[in-house]
Design a protein around this motif. Sequence first.
Motif, PDB file in Angstrom:
ATOM      1  N   PHE A  76       0.834  -1.200   0.000  1.00  0.00           N
ATOM      2  CA  PHE A  76       0.000   0.000   0.000  1.00  0.00           C
ATOM      3  C   PHE A  76       0.870   1.253   0.000  1.00  0.00           C
ATOM      4  N   CYS A  77       1.887   1.278   0.830  1.00  0.00           N
ATOM      5  CA  CYS A  77       2.785   2.431   0.880  1.00  0.00           C
ATOM      6  C   CYS A  77       3.560   2.583  -0.417  1.00  0.00           C
ATOM      7  N   LEU A  78       3.946   1.486  -1.031  1.00  0.00           N
ATOM      8  CA  LEU A  78       4.654   1.568  -2.312  1.00  0.00           C
ATOM      9  C   LEU A  78       3.742   2.094  -3.422  1.00  0.00           C
ATOM     10  N   VAL A  79       2.459   1.754  -3.370  1.00  0.00           N
ATOM     11  CA  VAL A  79       1.519   2.290  -4.357  1.00  0.00           C
ATOM     12  C   VAL A  79       1.353   3.790  -4.165  1.00  0.00           C
ATOM     13  N   VAL A  80       1.238   4.243  -2.911  1.00  0.00           N
ATOM     14  CA  VAL A  80       1.144   5.680  -2.635  1.00  0.00           C
ATOM     15  C   VAL A  80       2.426   6.373  -3.095  1.00  0.00           C
ATOM     16  N   PHE A  81       3.571   5.762  -2.858  1.00  0.00           N
ATOM     17  CA  PHE A  81       4.850   6.315  -3.314  1.00  0.00           C
ATOM     18  C   PHE A  81       4.876   6.419  -4.838  1.00  0.00           C
ATOM     19  N   LEU A  82       4.410   5.382  -5.523  1.00  0.00           N
ATOM     20  CA  LEU A  82       4.388   5.388  -6.977  1.00  0.00           C
ATOM     21  C   LEU A  82       3.462   6.482  -7.515  1.00  0.00           C
ATOM     22  N   VAL A  83       2.301   6.669  -6.884  1.00  0.00           N
ATOM     23  CA  VAL A  83       1.381   7.724  -7.306  1.00  0.00           C
ATOM     24  C   VAL A  83       2.047   9.090  -7.155  1.00  0.00           C
ATOM     25  N   ALA A  84       2.751   9.314  -6.056  1.00  0.00           N
ATOM     26  CA  ALA A  84       3.432  10.590  -5.831  1.00  0.00           C
ATOM     27  C   ALA A  84       4.557  10.794  -6.851  1.00  0.00           C
ATOM     28  N   ILE A  85       5.290   9.754  -7.169  1.00  0.00           N
ATOM     29  CA  ILE A  85       6.372   9.850  -8.151  1.00  0.00           C
ATOM     30  C   ILE A  85       5.813  10.189  -9.533  1.00  0.00           C
ATOM     31  N   VAL A  86       4.734   9.517  -9.916  1.00  0.00           N
ATOM     32  CA  VAL A  86       4.139   9.771 -11.235  1.00  0.00           C
ATOM     33  C   VAL A  86       3.610  11.201 -11.298  1.00  0.00           C
ATOM     34  N   ARG A  87       2.985  11.672 -10.230  1.00  0.00           N
ATOM     35  CA  ARG A  87       2.470  13.044 -10.216  1.00  0.00           C
ATOM     36  C   ARG A  87       3.609  14.060 -10.311  1.00  0.00           C
ATOM     37  N   LEU A  88       4.706  13.806  -9.627  1.00  0.00           N
ATOM     38  CA  LEU A  88       5.859  14.690  -9.747  1.00  0.00           C
ATOM     39  C   LEU A  88       6.446  14.650 -11.149  1.00  0.00           C
ATOM     40  N   TRP A  89       6.491  13.485 -11.744  1.00  0.00           N
ATOM     41  CA  TRP A  89       7.040  13.336 -13.082  1.00  0.00           C
ATOM     42  C   TRP A  89       6.191  14.102 -14.092  1.00  0.00           C
ATOM     43  N   ILE A  90       4.870  14.002 -13.957  1.00  0.00           N
ATOM     44  CA  ILE A  90       3.975  14.708 -14.881  1.00  0.00           C
ATOM     45  C   ILE A  90       4.125  16.215 -14.723  1.00  0.00           C
ATOM     46  N   GLY A  91       4.273  16.676 -13.487  1.00  0.00           N
ATOM     47  CA  GLY A  91       4.384  18.110 -13.242  1.00  0.00           C
ATOM     48  C   GLY A  91       5.792  18.666 -13.365  1.00  0.00           C
ATOM     49  N   GLY A  92       6.731  17.864 -13.727  1.00  0.00           N
ATOM     50  CA  GLY A  92       8.093  18.338 -13.880  1.00  0.00           C
ATOM     51  C   GLY A  92       8.829  18.482 -12.561  1.00  0.00           C
ATOM     52  N   GLY A  93       8.319  17.925 -11.502  1.00  0.00           N
ATOM     53  CA  GLY A  93       9.001  17.956 -10.212  1.00  0.00           C
ATOM     54  C   GLY A  93       8.568  19.085  -9.285  1.00  0.00           C
TER      55      GLY A  93
END
Length: 73
Positions: A54-71
Amino acid sequence: MFNLISILIGIVALVLAIPSTIPLLGWGNWFVLPVALLGAGIGALSRSDGGRNFCLVVFLVAIVRLWIGGGII
């Protein structure tokens, strides 16, 4: 016990990540990343792997959102 703590930390990280999906609030994901990693680390100590995943999925969602927004955005 570690699995329950990991799930609770994951819920906190998810609650912090939800408002960070709004445009111009993406920088909030930088606060979510360490919290989610802490939860995944604690979940790795338990016999069950539900909290860790569950924590890894939340981490992945945050990483993808940062990637889409350019960090930042």
